[in-house]
Write a protein that holds these residues in place. Structure first.
Motif, PDB file in Angstrom:
ATOM      1  N   ALA A  47      30.006  40.778  44.139  1.00 61.65           N
ATOM      2  CA  ALA A  47      29.939  39.320  44.235  1.00 61.65           C
ATOM      3  C   ALA A  47      30.992  38.745  45.172  1.00 61.65           C
ATOM      4  O   ALA A  47      31.178  37.537  45.215  1.00 61.65           O
ATOM      5  CB  ALA A  47      30.100  38.714  42.847  1.00 61.65           C
ATOM      6  N   LYS A  48      31.665  39.585  45.933  1.00 59.34           N
ATOM      7  CA  LYS A  48      32.775  39.116  46.754  1.00 59.34           C
ATOM      8  C   LYS A  48      32.365  38.025  47.744  1.00 59.34           C
ATOM      9  O   LYS A  48      33.097  37.065  47.948  1.00 59.34           O
ATOM     10  CB  LYS A  48      33.395  40.296  47.506  1.00 59.34           C
ATOM     11  CG  LYS A  48      34.576  39.893  48.356  1.00 59.34           C
ATOM     12  CD  LYS A  48      35.283  41.063  48.958  1.00 59.34           C
ATOM     13  CE  LYS A  48      36.501  40.561  49.720  1.00 59.34           C
ATOM     14  NZ  LYS A  48      37.322  41.651  50.196  1.00 59.34           N
ATOM     15  N   TYR A  49      31.224  38.172  48.369  1.00 59.44           N
ATOM     16  CA  TYR A  49      30.834  37.233  49.425  1.00 59.44           C
ATOM     17  C   TYR A  49      29.771  36.229  48.974  1.00 59.44           C
ATOM     18  O   TYR A  49      29.223  35.511  49.796  1.00 59.44           O
ATOM     19  CB  TYR A  49      30.330  38.014  50.642  1.00 59.44           C
ATOM     20  CG  TYR A  49      31.390  38.915  51.221  1.00 59.44           C
ATOM     21  CD1 TYR A  49      32.503  38.389  51.858  1.00 59.44           C
ATOM     22  CD2 TYR A  49      31.298  40.297  51.102  1.00 59.44           C
ATOM     23  CE1 TYR A  49      33.482  39.207  52.365  1.00 59.44           C
ATOM     24  CE2 TYR A  49      32.278  41.125  51.612  1.00 59.44           C
ATOM     25  CZ  TYR A  49      33.372  40.568  52.238  1.00 59.44           C
ATOM     26  OH  TYR A  49      34.350  41.379  52.738  1.00 59.44           O
ATOM     27  N   ASP A  50      29.488  36.151  47.687  1.00 61.83           N
ATOM     28  CA  ASP A  50      28.443  35.247  47.207  1.00 61.83           C
ATOM     29  C   ASP A  50      28.740  33.782  47.491  1.00 61.83           C
ATOM     30  O   ASP A  50      27.832  33.008  47.776  1.00 61.83           O
ATOM     31  CB  ASP A  50      28.217  35.433  45.701  1.00 61.83           C
ATOM     32  CG  ASP A  50      27.434  36.689  45.390  1.00 61.83           C
ATOM     33  OD1 ASP A  50      26.926  37.330  46.341  1.00 61.83           O
ATOM     34  OD2 ASP A  50      27.335  37.043  44.198  1.00 61.83           O
ATOM     35  N   LEU A  51      29.978  33.359  47.418  1.00 63.87           N
ATOM     36  CA  LEU A  51      30.323  31.951  47.614  1.00 63.87           C
ATOM     37  C   LEU A  51      30.841  31.643  49.017  1.00 63.87           C
ATOM     38  O   LEU A  51      31.290  30.536  49.279  1.00 63.87           O
ATOM     39  CB  LEU A  51      31.358  31.522  46.564  1.00 63.87           C
ATOM     40  CG  LEU A  51      30.891  31.663  45.103  1.00 63.87           C
ATOM     41  CD1 LEU A  51      32.001  31.303  44.152  1.00 63.87           C
ATOM     42  CD2 LEU A  51      29.656  30.831  44.855  1.00 63.87           C
ATOM     43  N   TYR A  52      30.784  32.613  49.905  1.00 68.75           N
ATOM     44  CA  TYR A  52      31.244  32.400  51.279  1.00 68.75           C
ATOM     45  C   TYR A  52      30.215  31.578  52.038  1.00 68.75           C
ATOM     46  O   TYR A  52      29.018  31.737  51.862  1.00 68.75           O
ATOM     47  CB  TYR A  52      31.436  33.730  51.998  1.00 68.75           C
ATOM     48  CG  TYR A  52      32.763  34.400  51.771  1.00 68.75           C
ATOM     49  CD1 TYR A  52      33.261  34.605  50.496  1.00 68.75           C
ATOM     50  CD2 TYR A  52      33.515  34.852  52.832  1.00 68.75           C
ATOM     51  CE1 TYR A  52      34.476  35.238  50.286  1.00 68.75           C
ATOM     52  CE2 TYR A  52      34.734  35.492  52.626  1.00 68.75           C
ATOM     53  CZ  TYR A  52      35.196  35.670  51.361  1.00 68.75           C
ATOM     54  OH  TYR A  52      36.400  36.297  51.165  1.00 68.75           O
ATOM     55  N   GLU A  53      30.703  30.707  52.903  1.00 69.77           N
ATOM     56  CA  GLU A  53      29.842  29.961  53.815  1.00 69.77           C
ATOM     57  C   GLU A  53      29.821  30.682  55.158  1.00 69.77           C
ATOM     58  O   GLU A  53      30.613  31.575  55.411  1.00 69.77           O
ATOM     59  CB  GLU A  53      30.379  28.539  53.988  1.00 69.77           C
ATOM     60  CG  GLU A  53      30.346  27.740  52.710  1.00 69.77           C
ATOM     61  CD  GLU A  53      30.958  26.363  52.877  1.00 69.77           C
ATOM     62  OE1 GLU A  53      31.480  26.055  53.984  1.00 69.77           O
ATOM     63  OE2 GLU A  53      30.921  25.598  51.922  1.00 69.77           O
TER      64      GLU A  53
END
Length: 151
Positions: A47-53
């Motif tokens: 889930a490391k990049y799930d909230l990255y834009e």
């Protein structure tokens, strides 16, 4: 005579069992070697990049690509030494696998967010400051209170 026959039979069974065990282990280990892509995700938070834009993902993907290339170069350089392959595996392989896993997850987030590469801005280089001609530079002397005092 029967005792000798039983010993020969047990030896043959033991040998055949040993061969089967070795073949089984070899097959199992070769299966582990083929797990390349699934192993990359074992070292990474899914889930490391799930909230990255997109604007956060772009430099992260570039950083990961640069680090993967750097690690490949280090492993290639290490392999030229005496114990090179062992050193490359011990020193760099785990981090390389982790970086590949992170790259895979960052690329998936990139596609999921439908991100587009931004084109680098073509900045006009600033003109260097013009130097004044030597005749225009005036000599400035510091003046002391006594006028001609030497320090």
């Amino acid at each position: 005579m029967e005792l000798q026959g039983l010993n020969g039979l047990s030896f043959a069974l033991t040998r055949n069992l040993a061969v089967l065990v070795l073949l089984g282990l070899g097959g199992g280990l070769s299966g582990c070697a083929e797990m390349g892509e699934s192993m990359t995700s074992a070292f990474v938070d899914p889930a490391k990049y799930d909230l990255y834009e997109c604007k956060q993902l772009e430099p992260e993907r570039a950083r990961l690509a640069a680090r993967a290339a750097e690690l490949q170069g280090l492993m290639a350089k290490a392999e030229t030494g005496v114990a090179g392959p062992v050193v490359a595996e011990l020193a760099y392989r785990n981090e390389y696998i982790m970086v590949r896993g992170q790259t895979k997850l960052a690329d998936e987030a990139w596609r999921r967010n439908k991100c587009q590469e931004t084109k680098p801005a073509t900045a006009v280089p600033a003109a260097p400051p013009a130097l004044a001609p030597p005749s225009a530079v005036k000599s400035v002397r510091s003046q002391s209170k006594s006028g001609s005092a030497v320090y």
